[in-house]
Motif scaffolding. Structure first.
Motif, PDB file in Angstrom:
ATOM      1  N   HIS A   1       0.793  -1.225   0.117  1.00  0.00           N
ATOM      2  CA  HIS A   1      -0.026   0.094  -0.056  1.00  0.00           C
ATOM      3  C   HIS A   1       1.015   1.212  -0.039  1.00  0.00           C
TER       4      HIS A   1
ATOM      5  N   GLU B   1       1.941   1.649  -3.458  1.00  0.00           N
ATOM      6  CA  GLU B   1       1.170   2.193  -4.570  1.00  0.00           C
ATOM      7  C   GLU B   1       1.003   3.467  -4.299  1.00  0.00           C
ATOM      8  N   HIS B   2       0.650   3.962  -3.080  1.00  0.00           N
ATOM      9  CA  HIS B   2       0.393   5.580  -2.743  1.00  0.00           C
ATOM     10  C   HIS B   2       1.872   6.439  -3.299  1.00  0.00           C
TER      11      HIS B   2
END
Length: 310
Positions: free
Chosen positions: A100, A103-104
């Protein structure tokens, strides 16, 4: 007469260094704010780069991604002539091998993903095995929680599922994968799988320091098209982390090839030479050991530009 010749040679070399500083790229800038002691912040890093002729810097902090900061700096300091790059460091502070976080960072425009650095099991093992490690690696200004050791491999030697997911995101975004401070024995299987999944741009930072790559390892990495970045702070006189001599710089360049070698500052620590002085010093060393301006320009700008796609 000898003094006149020496003065002429020095002046000529200074002119060479001035030329080579123009358009240089630093892929290893440790500016602040940081929990480690830095002599400059991110804005000061841009100003110093601009004054030194450096056209791009990659901001690196072990605890957080500088990507949001880089966006702001590129927007509001565009007239500096310096492009600011960023990456996502997969250490404990961002949740470790956290898909995550990757991805961010990529959605915000990160240019690179570092596998664990000071949170890596390998880095921590070096810390425990070497009683002088605190003098060889910057320490935090305040006491922090004990790190959780991170490795990309399972107990049976396979890449972890979360690593595979991260590799897929890196491949999709087309950004750079750095081996961080993983041991070379982890980096080889990681990069092999990365290539299978479509990752095109691979980097090993300071392969001889903590990563424990030998010259033969570097020759193998070069044969596989991997870029290797060597830290100027490990060669610059006056650096707290000067470990190596000029002869060894030539050896690592030859092992990794001029076309795949990147010289990054790895500077910004309080009490160390400035980033600009680091570049000037290592350029001088490279000239002294016989590298041409063309070869040095590759190692201080061209190869980094090719790796980062700028």
């Amino acid at each position: 007469m000898n003094d006149t010749i020496l003065e002429h040679d020095t002046t000529e070399q200074d002119a060479q260094i001035d030329r080579l500083m123009q358009g240089a790229i630093d892929l290893h800038c440790h500016s602040g704010p940081s929990v480690m002691a830095r002599y400059l912040d991110h804005i000061e890093a841009i100003r110093e780069a601009s004054a030194s002729g450096i056209k791009a810097v990659l901001l690196k902090d072990h605890y957080y991604s500088c990507t949001p900061v880089s966006y702001l700096l590129n927007k509001h300091f565009a007239d500096s002539g310096v492009q600011v790059l960023s990456g996502v460091p997969l250490n404990n502070a961002v949740g470790g091998l956290n898909v995550h976080a990757v991805e961010h960072g990529l959605k915000l425009g990160a240019n690179l993903v570092w596998m664990p650095t000071f949170s890596s099991k390998n880095h921590i093992a070096h810390h425990h095995q070497d009683k002088q490690f605190d003098q060889k690696f910057p320490q935090t200004t305040q006491r922090m929680l004990e790190p959780i050791p991170l490795t990309v491999l399972t107990d049976d030697g396979k890449l972890k599922d979360e690593v595979l997911a991260i590799l897929d995101l890196i491949a999709e975004a087309g950004v750079v994968l750095s081996g961080g401070h993983l041991h070379i024995s982890e980096i080889f299987p990681l990069f092999e799988e990365a290539r299978k999944r479509g990752v095109k741009r691979l980097l090993v930072n300071h392969p001889t320091y903590v990563v424990d790559a030998t010259l033969d390892h570097m020759r193998q990495l070069a044969s596989e098209g991997v870029f290797m970045e060597h830290s100027m702070c490990m060669w610059v006189p006056g650096s707290k982390f000067k470990f190596y001599d000029p002869e060894f710089l030539g050896q690592v360049i030859e092992a990794g090839t001029v076309d795949l070698t990147i010289l990054g500052s790895d500077l910004g620590q309080k009490g160390n030479p400035t980033i600009g002085d680091g570049f000037r010093s290592v350029i001088r060393t490279a000239l002294d050991i016989g590298y041409s301006e063309s070869d040095i320009r590759k190692m201080t700008s061209g190869n980094a530009a090719r790796l980062m796609g700028i």
